[in-house]
Design an enzyme around this catalytic site. Sequence first.
Site, PDB file in Angstrom:
ATOM      1  CG  HIS A   1      -6.257   0.324   4.564  1.00 55.24           C
ATOM      2  ND1 HIS A   1      -5.132  -0.416   4.773  1.00 55.24           N
ATOM      3  CD2 HIS A   1      -7.031   0.113   5.664  1.00 55.24           C
ATOM      4  CE1 HIS A   1      -5.205  -1.042   5.938  1.00 55.24           C
ATOM      5  NE2 HIS A   1      -6.368  -0.729   6.505  1.00 55.24           N
TER       6      HIS A   1
ATOM      7  CD  GLU B   1      -2.889  -1.147   2.381  1.00 60.50           C
ATOM      8  OE1 GLU B   1      -2.803  -0.235   3.235  1.00 60.50           O
ATOM      9  OE2 GLU B   1      -3.751  -2.031   2.436  1.00 60.50           O
TER      10      GLU B   1
END
Length: 309
Positions: free
Chosen positions: A282, A263
């Site tokens: 997220h 990420e």
Amino acid sequence: MHIVISEFMDAPAVDALKRDFDVRYEPDLVDRRDDLLRALANADALIVRNRTRVDAAVLAAATKLRAVGRLGVGLDNIDVPACEQRGIAVLPATGANARSVAEYVMATVLLLLRGAYGATGQVAAGAWPRTALSNGREANQRVLGIVGYGGIGRLVARLARGLDMRVIATDPVLAADDPVWREGLADRAELADLLRQADAVTLHIPLTEQTRGLLDAGRLATMKDGAILINTARGGIIDEAALADALRSGKLGGAAIDVFDKEPMPAGGPLTDVPNLILTPHIAGLTEEANTRVSDMTAQRVAQVLRGR
């Protein structure tokens, strides 16, 4: 006493801490590693989200550290055993964002089952794909499989039951005679049976050595044809390349992925240009309300430790 906050925190909670403590609040400190290490030299507490790595280097720099507040629940970015050895309290905001995650799960389950919400451009341009979009599925009497039956999983079960879904769940931490199974929201199942039966599967488990790659090509192949898969837990639990193959082949009917092995997700990765796939950065646990609850809980727990309560 000094508190360092290295990622975004709700402003009123920051202000509440500032009334009693010396607070350094810099939401981009997570991206300035050297500055973060220097800032921790006199820190009694550190407050993070999921991107700040509380590792050996951070702990070595923070010689006075007494508490690590986690704006969320996952602890895979924090070296918890090392903190325990030092007597540093690790304080997740357990339960504070459960409703946000549960609503994200149910919204994406409904959206992917129906399959009718990607035609705006066509309809606006004068096309009328009514026949192609007339075979969506209802949630009513569909089977929802929940992998990880903690607080979030149980709330998902309650919302799903409100839509008249049948709910099955698996959790290796919960024994077969655990009282939670007598609540009547979900029937207990083994993972293999859950994957075989469920029309939609949602993950609510931590990333560990045992769960990394849990849903690989082999397990995805055992899922019900056309099933939906939702991951709001942690990246790395699903094999992203195998998921892409299952969606492209039509084995799975759709997926919503909020968490990734890396990420931000690198451009051109295996989940690029995959059909029937929703990708979000997220944020399943982030809403106005959840941000307030998580920040308030974290601020209160950190303050209690520093005050010796």
